[in-house]
Design an enzyme around this catalytic site. Structure first.
Site, PDB file in Angstrom:
ATOM      1  N   HIS A   1      -5.430  -3.779   5.291  1.00 47.41           N
ATOM      2  CA  HIS A   1      -4.868  -4.076   3.963  1.00 47.41           C
ATOM      3  C   HIS A   1      -5.942  -4.554   2.993  1.00 47.41           C
ATOM      4  CE1 HIS A   1      -1.848  -4.994   0.993  1.00 47.41           C
ATOM      5  NE2 HIS A   1      -2.098  -6.288   1.010  1.00 47.41           N
TER       6      HIS A   1
ATOM      7  N   ASP B   1       0.835  -1.203   0.000  1.00 44.40           N
ATOM      8  CA  ASP B   1       0.000   0.000   0.000  1.00 44.40           C
ATOM      9  C   ASP B   1       0.870   1.253   0.000  1.00 44.40           C
ATOM     10  OD1 ASP B   1      -2.338  -1.578   0.147  1.00 44.40           O
ATOM     11  OD2 ASP B   1      -2.127  -1.741   2.314  1.00 44.40           O
TER      12      ASP B   1
END
Length: 312
Positions: free
Chosen positions: A177, A150
């Site tokens: 996530h 990310d």
């Protein structure tokens, strides 16, 4: 320094193994495990690359030999996303895999730092924690959900949007996530002016949905493997540096103070025993505060699904 990769014959695992063979410190050993019979061959292939990192490969149903004496264990085993699948769809298959592999970690290398790559990470880390706890070896400083991808995506997309060198962009990404639980703190990026809240919202959504972007672009041929391998290598090498005494800060999905959820992705300072210090989130914008509060029910539900898988 011994690093074990479980799921080493897959798209992430092979690329991760290559990156580690090239970048681990001299004298390290790299241990590869997968159920696929090709795994010893992957190790043989890598062993022809001239770096001072010894590679071994193990196939079959038992990863014990691969895990013996490991300092760091990276788990990428499981099925990958296909078009139309959510990370939650993966839970049914991958939960059992994470449980059985973590049981072996508890037996063979209970003091190792463990990085979970397998999705859905929000739940898989909770499963691993409960397994380690039942075995009496859980140390919350040493279990990580690897959310570094990310951050890589955020760094890349910000640089593209603003015409910057991506290697000079730093940004914390907090929460979890998957989907709305991924929250890039765009207000904390240095030397960047945002033209409007709409720009921030659009970029946040792109970062949150970047995994789907790759799944769709691969047209049924897999999910993000190469970028995920680079993310996992970056995090693993940060753990290696920290184990050698360097003070390294990375974001990871960890069990901290429980202010927002039992597990939460946040900046941490790594040390010789895993997490040395949980760092504060800093000042959040009004948009980020709202997004943080809005994600918590989803994140807490993901965590509970992992806990319930082990505890019933």
């Amino acid at each position: 320094m011994k690093v074990a990769v479980l799921g080493a014959a897959g798209g992430i695992g092979q690329a991760l193994a290559l990156l580690l063979k090239l970048q681990l410190p001299a004298g390290s050993s790299l241990s590869l495990y997968d159920v696929a019979p090709v795994t010893p061959g992957v190790a043989k292939d890598l062993s022809h690359i001239p770096t001072d990192v010894v590679v071994e490969g193990f196939a079959g149903t038992d990863p014990s030999e691969a895990l013996k004496g490991a300092d760091i264990v990276l788990i990428s085993a499981g099925v990958a996303r296909k078009p139309g699948m959510t990370r939650a769809d993966l839970f049914g298959v991958n939960a059992g895999i994470i449980r059985s592999l973590t049981e072996k970690v508890a037996e063979q290398c209970p003091k190792a730092c463990v990085g979970i790559i397998t999705n859905p990470v929000n739940a898989m880390v909770a499963i691993a924690a409960e397994v380690l706890k039942k075995a009496g070896v859980y140390d919350k400083r040493k279990l990580f959900g690897i959310t570094t991808l990310d951050i890589l995506r955020a760094e890349t997309f910000i640089a593209e949007l603003k015409g910057l060198d991506p290697t000079r962009v730093t940004i914390p990404v907090i929460g979890g996530h998957s989907g709305v639980t991924i929250l890039p703190l765009l207000s904390q990026v240095q030397n960047v002016e945002w033209s409007s809240e709409e720009e921030i919202i659009a970029l946040t959504h792109r970062i949150q949905n970047a995994g789907t972007e790759v799944v769709e672009a691969k047209a049924g041929g897999g999910s993000a493997t190469l970028s995920m391998a680079q993310a996992a290598a970056r995090f693993a090498l940060a753990l290696v540096k920290a184990s050698q005494g360097a003070k390294v800060v990375e974001c990871a999905y960890v069990e901290g103070d429980g202010k927002y959820a039992r597990f939460f992705a946040q900046p941490v300072r790594l040390g010789t025993e895993g997490v040395e210090e949980y760092l504060t989130l800093g000042k959040l914008s009004a948009f980020e505060e709202k997004a943080l509060n809005a994600m918590l029910e989803t994140l807490q539900g993901d965590i509970k699904s992992g806990e319930d898988f082990i505890n019933g």
